[in-house]
Design an enzyme around this catalytic site. Structure first.
Site, PDB file in Angstrom:
ATOM      1  N   CYS A  77       0.859  -1.178   0.000  1.00 38.13           N
ATOM      2  CA  CYS A  77       0.000   0.000   0.000  1.00 38.13           C
ATOM      3  C   CYS A  77       0.896   1.229   0.000  1.00 38.13           C
ATOM      4  O   CYS A  77       1.735   1.375   0.896  1.00 38.13           O
ATOM      5  CB  CYS A  77      -0.866  -0.027   1.257  1.00 38.13           C
ATOM      6  SG  CYS A  77      -1.818   1.479   1.537  1.00 38.13           S
ATOM      7  N   CYS A 191      -0.832   3.888  -6.208  1.00 41.67           N
ATOM      8  CA  CYS A 191      -1.739   3.265  -5.240  1.00 41.67           C
ATOM      9  C   CYS A 191      -1.914   1.847  -5.758  1.00 41.67           C
ATOM     10  O   CYS A 191      -2.156   1.654  -6.960  1.00 41.67           O
ATOM     11  CB  CYS A 191      -3.084   3.988  -5.221  1.00 41.67           C
ATOM     12  SG  CYS A 191      -4.371   3.107  -4.294  1.00 41.67           S
TER      13      CYS A 191
HETATM   14  N1  DGL Z   1      -4.008   0.617  -1.688  1.00 41.75           N
HETATM   15  C1  DGL Z   1      -3.702   1.809  -0.976  1.00 41.75           C
HETATM   16  C2  DGL Z   1      -2.489   2.506  -1.611  1.00 41.75           C
HETATM   17  O1  DGL Z   1      -1.688   1.862  -2.255  1.00 41.75           O
HETATM   18  C3  DGL Z   1      -4.734   2.859  -0.692  1.00 41.75           C
HETATM   19  C4  DGL Z   1      -6.181   2.619  -0.640  1.00 41.75           C
HETATM   20  C5  DGL Z   1      -6.860   3.387   0.462  1.00 41.75           C
HETATM   21  O2  DGL Z   1      -7.147   4.598   0.335  1.00 41.75           O
HETATM   22  O3  DGL Z   1      -7.088   2.718   1.489  1.00 41.75           O
HETATM   23  O4  DGL Z   1      -2.295   3.675  -1.443  1.00 41.75           O
END
Ligand code: DGL
Length: 266
Positions: A77, A191
């Site tokens: 993430c 993301c």
């Molecule tokens: N998957 C997460 C990232 O890579 C973010 C998603 C969220 O806002 O929870 O930033």
């Protein structure tokens, strides 16, 4: 900590985003046992404050490491990594691999010198991103745009629901409308949810724009850090969630596509 052949690799995200990283980890380390953790009770991270994200991610990863004894943890993430990677490394006694915006490869690829970056609201304001820009994209233009609608669109897609075209359009138009946006030839998907929408984003940006993410680099890094270790997966993979089990079960087909069939509440 002693590593056995069954010791899992822990992949952590707020939701399904880390599955874009898991797909690459599978290719690099097909025998590895994986525990996929989705903090669905905390989703979306992008709308939270730095303090909330740091406390939540460090706390959860500490507790998950005690319970599952992984050999390595990957914060799959960008939001959590750009805010809490250092803190998590201080807390855990195992290697921790982060997921940071792929600005370096994007800068090397861009011919026009104008690079777009799509991320969450929290990611695009991080000093971590300022530092990457300074170090790897000096002399280029990096245009950052927050696209929180894509997080929900990716979650819905993996539940088997139709993709929200308006969210795709809003992200593409938002970036294009920034000064110099018409010259963008490379877009960093900063993301981990966004590569799950690569097909839709690519169609909307058109054939002259290349999309870049960090998943293959992360998988390579994990393979290198675990080089020489034994892998065996007799116990099978597991997905856990902090949210209700029904939300995780709605993702069962997407998880099964990546070999995960056991689902539990953390
Ligand atoms: N998957 C997460 C990232 O890579 C973010 C998603 C969220 O806002 O929870 O930033």
């Amino acid at each position: 900590m002693s590593v056995s052949a069954q010791s899992p690799i822990l992949l952590f995200d707020s939701g399904v985003g880390g599955l874009s990283v898991l797909a690459e980890v599978r290719k690099a380390l097909p025998q590895a046992r994986v525990i996929y953790a989705a903090d669905l009770a905390g989703l979306p991270y992008g709308a939270k404050s730095e303090a909330q994200i740091a406390a939540r991610v460090a706390g959860l990863l500490g507790r998950m490491s005690e319970r599952y004894r992984p050999r390595l943890a990957c914060i799959a993430c960008n939001t959590a990594s750009t805010i809490a990677l250092g803190m998590v490394r201080d807390v855990l006694e195992i290697p921790v691999v982060g997921t940071v915006p792929a600005i370096k490869p994007a800068a090397a690829m861009s011919k026009s010198g104008v690079i777009g970056l799509l991320g969450t609201e929290a990611t695009i304001r991080q000093p971590y991103v300022d530092n990457l820009e300074r170090e790897f994209a000096a002399g280029k233009h990096l245009l950052r745009f927050a696209a929180p609608g894509l997080v929900e669109a990716a979650e819905a897609k993996l539940r088997g629901e139709p993709v929200d075209r308006a969210a795709i359009e809003a992200a593409v138009k938002g970036l294009r409308a920034m000064p110099g946006g018409e010259k963008i030839d490379t877009v960093v998907l900063a993301c981990t949810h966004f590569p799950l929408l690569a097909e839709e984003l690519s169609a909307a940006f058109g054939p002259d724009v290349r999309l870049v993410d960090g998943a293959t680099g992360i998988a390579r890094r994990i393979a290198s850090l675990t080089g020489g270790e034994q892998f065996e997966n007799a116990e099978g993979d597991l997905a856990v969630t902090t949210g209700d089990i029904e939300s995780l079960q709605a993702l069962a087909p997407a998880l099964a596509d990546l070999g995960i069939r056991r689902l539990e509440r953390f």
